[in-house]
Design a protein around this motif. Structure first.
Motif, short mmCIF file in Angstrom:
data_model
loop_
_atom_site.label_atom_id
_atom_site.label_comp_id
_atom_site.label_asym_id
_atom_site.label_seq_id
_atom_site.Cartn_x
_atom_site.Cartn_y
_atom_site.Cartn_z
N THR A 95 27.21 46.29 46.84
CA THR A 95 27.23 47.58 46.17
C THR A 95 28.47 47.62 45.28
O THR A 95 29.59 47.52 45.77
CB THR A 95 27.29 48.73 47.20
OG1 THR A 95 26.13 48.67 48.03
CG2 THR A 95 27.38 50.08 46.52
N LEU A 96 28.28 47.77 43.99
CA LEU A 96 29.37 47.64 43.03
C LEU A 96 29.68 48.95 42.32
O LEU A 96 28.78 49.74 42.04
CB LEU A 96 29.04 46.58 41.98
CG LEU A 96 28.76 45.17 42.49
CD1 LEU A 96 28.33 44.27 41.34
CD2 LEU A 96 29.99 44.59 43.18
N PHE A 97 30.95 49.16 42.03
CA PHE A 97 31.38 50.21 41.12
C PHE A 97 32.60 49.69 40.38
O PHE A 97 33.10 48.61 40.67
CB PHE A 97 31.67 51.53 41.86
CG PHE A 97 32.71 51.43 42.93
CD1 PHE A 97 34.05 51.68 42.66
CD2 PHE A 97 32.35 51.10 44.24
CE1 PHE A 97 35.01 51.60 43.66
CE2 PHE A 97 33.30 51.02 45.24
CZ PHE A 97 34.63 51.28 44.95
N TRP A 160 35.61 64.37 45.24
CA TRP A 160 35.01 64.01 43.96
C TRP A 160 33.95 62.93 44.15
O TRP A 160 32.90 62.97 43.52
CB TRP A 160 36.09 63.52 42.99
CG TRP A 160 36.87 64.64 42.38
CD1 TRP A 160 37.82 65.42 42.99
CD2 TRP A 160 36.75 65.13 41.04
NE1 TRP A 160 38.30 66.36 42.11
CE2 TRP A 160 37.68 66.19 40.91
CE3 TRP A 160 36.00 64.75 39.94
CZ2 TRP A 160 37.82 66.90 39.72
CZ3 TRP A 160 36.15 65.44 38.75
CH2 TRP A 160 37.05 66.50 38.65
N GLN A 161 34.22 61.98 45.03
CA GLN A 161 33.27 60.90 45.27
C GLN A 161 31.93 61.45 45.76
O GLN A 161 30.87 60.95 45.41
CB GLN A 161 33.84 59.93 46.30
CG GLN A 161 32.93 58.76 46.63
CD GLN A 161 33.54 57.82 47.67
OE1 GLN A 161 34.74 57.86 47.93
NE2 GLN A 161 32.72 56.99 48.29
N THR A 165 25.63 60.91 43.85
CA THR A 165 25.35 59.67 44.56
C THR A 165 26.10 58.49 43.95
O THR A 165 26.08 57.39 44.50
CB THR A 165 23.85 59.35 44.53
OG1 THR A 165 23.39 59.29 43.17
CG2 THR A 165 23.06 60.42 45.28
N GLN A 166 26.77 58.69 42.82
CA GLN A 166 27.57 57.66 42.18
C GLN A 166 29.04 57.81 42.59
O GLN A 166 29.56 58.93 42.64
CB GLN A 166 27.44 57.74 40.66
CG GLN A 166 26.00 57.56 40.17
CD GLN A 166 25.42 56.21 40.50
OE1 GLN A 166 26.10 55.19 40.35
NE2 GLN A 166 24.18 56.19 40.95
N TYR A 167 29.71 56.70 42.85
CA TYR A 167 31.08 56.72 43.36
C TYR A 167 32.14 56.96 42.28
O TYR A 167 33.25 57.37 42.58
CB TYR A 167 31.44 55.37 43.99
CG TYR A 167 30.71 55.02 45.27
CD1 TYR A 167 29.93 55.94 45.95
CD2 TYR A 167 30.82 53.73 45.79
CE1 TYR A 167 29.29 55.59 47.12
CE2 TYR A 167 30.19 53.38 46.97
CZ TYR A 167 29.41 54.31 47.62
OH TYR A 167 28.78 53.96 48.78
N LEU A 168 31.82 56.67 41.03
CA LEU A 168 32.84 56.46 40.00
C LEU A 168 33.90 57.55 39.93
O LEU A 168 35.10 57.27 39.93
CB LEU A 168 32.18 56.30 38.63
CG LEU A 168 33.14 56.05 37.47
CD1 LEU A 168 33.85 54.72 37.62
CD2 LEU A 168 32.40 56.10 36.13
N GLN A 169 33.48 58.82 39.88
CA GLN A 169 34.45 59.88 39.64
C GLN A 169 35.46 60.03 40.77
O GLN A 169 36.56 60.56 40.57
CB GLN A 169 33.75 61.23 39.39
CG GLN A 169 33.01 61.80 40.59
CD GLN A 169 31.56 61.35 40.67
OE1 GLN A 169 31.19 60.32 40.12
NE2 GLN A 169 30.74 62.12 41.37
#
Length: 280
Positions: A95-97, A160-161, A165-169
């Protein structure tokens, strides 16, 4: 070999650690050093590592090991024990970010807790530094493309995470990710195959694991990423964290001003960062 990026009165410099001394090199940082040694001109390794001065390790001000990496990849859940304790299935793929260069700080810099987050958490991680260009690489080629290993603290703003469903922020805040203090080549630490990783908060151990528990090891992650993008000298990959993060505790625990966060990896060293409130 052990390499660092240190701050001097003339800007940052790459340095080679010998005993308790950091020998200053011509390159402005470790990323630039790796790039120069792998450029078309193929700078002679001996010349690239020739000392032009020195400072005492204990007196050094460490900049981020790689101040301006072209790419920063991070792996989510990647320790088997941590995945299983969360009652999740082992993933088939990493799982990548991503993170950005503006998020990196030095190994001993203050960690500024952003005023817009009330849930700042820690994640000790083994960092992998790319030493040569790789595209669609095999496991063997990926192994050879790794310049060495470092420490990354993937500090995360959980509130924020969890917004999507996306981790980026929650992972890409400015000046939130300590990296360093040194890059250590694989010949010194057994290719980082079985090292203790540990995180302490005010001297209390919060995380402890071993890199042998990684589901996707360094070479596997490098090979996988290289299938869809070219990795270049100085790129950074953070390989995931073991259990013990603040968000996983009951009750949850998050960082507060005045606390000291220590992330350490056997054979590499430690990042020690004091938590301070954001001004203004």
């Amino acid at each position: 070999m052990r390499l660092a990026t240190v701050r001097t009165t003339d800007g940052t410099r790459a340095a080679r650690l010998e005993g308790d001394r950091l020998l200053l090199l011509r390159a402005p940082d470790v990323g630039a050093l790796l790039a120069s040694m792998n450029s078309t001109s193929r700078m002679d390794t001996t010349a690239a590592l020739e000392a032009t001065g020195e400072i005492v390790f204990a007196d050094a001000s460490f900049a981020p090991l790689l101040p301006r990496p072209e790419k920063i990849f991070c792996v989510g859940l990647n320790y088997r024990a941590h995945i299983l304790e969360l009652s999740r299935e082992l993933p088939s793929y990493p799982t990548l970010f991503a993170k950005f260069a503006s998020g990196l700080i030095g190994a001993h810099d203050d960690l500024v807790l952003p005023s817009v987050s009330n849930a700042v958490d820690w994640e000790v991680e083994l960092g992998v530094v790319i030493g040569r260009r790789i595209r669609r690489g095999t496991l063997g080629q990926a192994h050879d493309a790794i310049a060495g290993f470092t420490i990354v603290n993937d500090v995360s703003m959980r509130d924020w995470q969890g917004r999507t469903t996306q981790y980026l922020q929650g992972k890409a805040f400015d000046a939130s990710t300590p990296v360093g203090p040194v890059l250590v080549t694989g010949d010194e630490i057994g290719d980082a195959a079985d090292l203790e990783v540990r995180c302490e908060l005010d001297g209390i151990v919060m995380q402890r694991g071993r890199t042998s528990d990684l589901l996707f090891g360094p070479a596997a992650v490098v090979s996988y990423i290289s299938q869809f993008t070219t990795l270049c000298p100085g790129d950074l990959i953070s390989t995931g964290t073991p259990g013990g993060v603040g968000a996983g505790r009951n009750p949850q625990v998050f960082l507060e001003p005045g606390q000291v966060l220590t992330t350490a990896i056997e054979g590499i060293g430690s990042c020690v960062n004091r938590c301070v409130p954001e001004k203004g």
